[in-house]
Design an enzyme around this catalytic site. Structure first.
Site, PDB file in Angstrom:
ATOM      1  N   MET A 168      -4.292  -7.193  -6.841  1.00 57.32           N
ATOM      2  CA  MET A 168      -3.838  -8.281  -7.690  1.00 57.32           C
ATOM      3  C   MET A 168      -4.986  -9.111  -8.265  1.00 57.32           C
ATOM      4  O   MET A 168      -4.946 -10.340  -8.242  1.00 57.32           O
ATOM      5  CB  MET A 168      -2.906  -9.206  -6.896  1.00 57.32           C
ATOM      6  N   GLY A 173       0.777  -1.229   0.000  1.00 60.13           N
ATOM      7  CA  GLY A 173       0.000   0.000   0.000  1.00 60.13           C
ATOM      8  C   GLY A 173       0.810   1.281   0.000  1.00 60.13           C
ATOM      9  O   GLY A 173       0.336   2.307   0.479  1.00 60.13           O
ATOM     10  N   HIS A 206       0.458   0.885 -13.071  1.00 58.26           N
ATOM     11  CA  HIS A 206       1.279  -0.245 -13.509  1.00 58.26           C
ATOM     12  C   HIS A 206       2.745   0.186 -13.566  1.00 58.26           C
ATOM     13  O   HIS A 206       3.045   1.266 -14.091  1.00 58.26           O
ATOM     14  CB  HIS A 206       0.802  -0.722 -14.882  1.00 58.26           C
ATOM     15  N   LEU A 247     -10.858  -6.411 -11.810  1.00 61.78           N
ATOM     16  CA  LEU A 247     -12.092  -5.920 -11.207  1.00 61.78           C
ATOM     17  C   LEU A 247     -13.277  -6.367 -12.074  1.00 61.78           C
ATOM     18  O   LEU A 247     -13.213  -6.302 -13.296  1.00 61.78           O
ATOM     19  CB  LEU A 247     -12.029  -4.397 -11.125  1.00 61.78           C
ATOM     20  N   GLU A 302       5.829   6.279  -9.468  1.00 63.50           N
ATOM     21  CA  GLU A 302       4.429   5.886  -9.214  1.00 63.50           C
ATOM     22  C   GLU A 302       3.805   6.804  -8.170  1.00 63.50           C
ATOM     23  O   GLU A 302       2.689   7.287  -8.326  1.00 63.50           O
ATOM     24  CB  GLU A 302       4.356   4.437  -8.710  1.00 63.50           C
ATOM     25  N   ASN A 352       1.492   2.994  -2.631  1.00 64.70           N
ATOM     26  CA  ASN A 352       0.745   3.898  -3.518  1.00 64.70           C
ATOM     27  C   ASN A 352      -0.494   4.448  -2.813  1.00 64.70           C
ATOM     28  O   ASN A 352      -0.842   5.617  -2.986  1.00 64.70           O
ATOM     29  CB  ASN A 352       0.346   3.184  -4.815  1.00 64.70           C
ATOM     30  N   ASN A 374      -9.646  -6.302 -19.015  1.00 66.69           N
ATOM     31  CA  ASN A 374      -8.420  -7.034 -19.334  1.00 66.69           C
ATOM     32  C   ASN A 374      -7.298  -6.510 -18.456  1.00 66.69           C
ATOM     33  O   ASN A 374      -7.464  -5.541 -17.737  1.00 66.69           O
ATOM     34  CB  ASN A 374      -8.055  -6.820 -20.800  1.00 66.69           C
TER      35      ASN A 374
HETATM   36  C1  GRF Z   1       3.301  -1.160  -7.496  1.00 69.09           C
HETATM   37  O1  GRF Z   1       4.491  -1.330  -8.190  1.00 69.09           O
HETATM   38  C2  GRF Z   1       2.150  -1.079  -8.451  1.00 69.09           C
HETATM   39  O2  GRF Z   1       2.449  -0.445  -9.632  1.00 69.09           O
HETATM   40  C3  GRF Z   1       1.892  -2.521  -8.718  1.00 69.09           C
HETATM   41  O3  GRF Z   1       2.068  -3.152  -7.486  1.00 69.09           O
HETATM   42  C4  GRF Z   1       2.954  -2.391  -6.682  1.00 69.09           C
HETATM   43  C5  GRF Z   1       2.201  -2.088  -5.432  1.00 69.09           C
HETATM   44  O4  GRF Z   1       2.935  -1.431  -4.480  1.00 69.09           O
HETATM   45  N1  GRF Z   1       0.668  -2.710  -9.410  1.00 69.09           N
HETATM   46  P1  GRF Z   1       2.223  -0.847  -3.206  1.00 69.09           P
HETATM   47  O5  GRF Z   1       1.321  -1.923  -2.625  1.00 69.09           O
HETATM   48  O6  GRF Z   1       1.428   0.357  -3.641  1.00 69.09           O
HETATM   49  O7  GRF Z   1       3.336  -0.499  -2.278  1.00 69.09           O
END
Ligand code: GRF
Length: 202
Positions: free
Chosen positions: A93, A12, A112, A96, A182, A14, A151
Site C-alpha cells: 500500500m 498476502g 490491481h 515504490l 488475481e 497473492n 504513479n
Molecule cells: C488484492 O486485491 C490486490 O490486487 C490489491 O490488494 C489486495 C491484496 O490482497 N492490490 P492480498 O494481500 O494479496 O491477499
C-alpha cells in the site's frame, strides 16, 4: 532460476499464489523462486505465510525513516542482499521509490483488482475499487498485472483478465471473483516477464 522479492502490506493471498506457483505443477516451477518478503506492516499475515514457507521475511516501515529516500534505500539494500531479480508488489500500500524503480527498471510488477486504466489511481484500492464498480453498475471487472512506475496504477499492462458482474453482485462478491483471477494471472504475468528478460539476456 530467477529470484523474486515480494512487497506486501496485508493478507498476502497473492504472495501465497506466487509461492504456490513455484512449487509442484505451478507455472513458475523451475523458473523462479520467492527469496524475500518485505512488509511495511508488522501485523501483515503475509509475513506469517512467508515464515511458514521458510522464506526470509522482514518488516520495514516508513515511519522509522526520516524520508522516502532513506526508506526506499533500505528496501533496495535488502533486495540486493538477496540478489532479487524481479520485484512483485502484492497488496503493497505504498508507492515504490525511484531508487528501487530505477535499479529494477522493467522488473517491478504490481497487481490491481480492476480493469486498468479504469478504477485506478490514488484512493482506488481494496474495497473502494469494487464499491465503485458496483455503484457504477459495470457489467464486468477484472484484474490487471502491470509494470510499476512512480504513479499509481499507470505502468504498461502485462496481463489483464475479466470477470462478469451480475445484478446480484455486491462489492464483496465482486472482490471474491476478482481475487480468484488475481491468483491466476500474477504467476502467469511473472512468467511472461521472466521469459522476456531472458530473451534480452541471450
Ligand atoms: C488484492 O486485491 C490486490 O490486487 C490489491 O490488494 C489486495 C491484496 O490482497 N492490490 P492480498 O494481500 O494479496 O491477499
Amino acid at each position: 532460476m530467477k529470484k523474486i522479492g515480494v512487497l506486501i502490506s496485508g493478507g498476502g493471498s497473492n504472495l501465497q499464489s506466487v509461492i504456490d506457483s513455484t512449487k509442484r505443477k505451478g507455472v513458475l516451477k523451475g523458473i523462479a523462486k520467492v527469496v524475500l518478503v518485505i512488509s511495511n506492516n508488522l501485523h501483515a499475515y503475509g509475513l506469517e505465510r512467508a515464515q511458514k514457507e521458510g522464506i526470509k521475511n522482514i518488516f520495514i516501515e516508513r515511519k522509522y525513516y526520516s524520508d522516502d529516500k532513506s526508506y526506499n534505500a533500505e528496501i533496495l539494500k535488502e533486495l540486493k542482499k538477496e540478489e532479487v531479480d524481479i520485484v512483485c508488489l502484492a497488496g503493497y500500500m505504498q508507492i515504490l521509490g525511484k531508487e528501487v524503480l530505477d535499479s529494477y527498471s522493467g522488473k517491478v510488477l504490481n497487481i490491481h483488482p480492476a480493469l486498468l486504466p479504469k478504477y485506478g489511481g490514488k484512493g482506488m484500492y481494496g474495497k473502494y475499487v469494487h464499491e465503485a464498480v458496483v455503484k457504477n453498475k459495470e457489467k464486468e471487472s477484472g484484474a490487471t498485472v502491470h509494470f510499476a512506475d512512480e504513479n499509481y496504477d499507470t505502468g504498461n499492462i502485462v496481463i489483464q483478465e475479466k470477470v462478469e458482474i451480475s445484478q446480484n453482485d455486491s462489492a464483496q462478491t465482486v472482490a471474491k471473483k476478482v481475487l480468484e483471477v488475481e491468483h491466476k494471472i500474477y504467476p502467469l504475468a511473472i512468467k511472461k516477464v521472466i521469459e522476456n528478460i531472458e530473451k534480452k539476456e541471450d
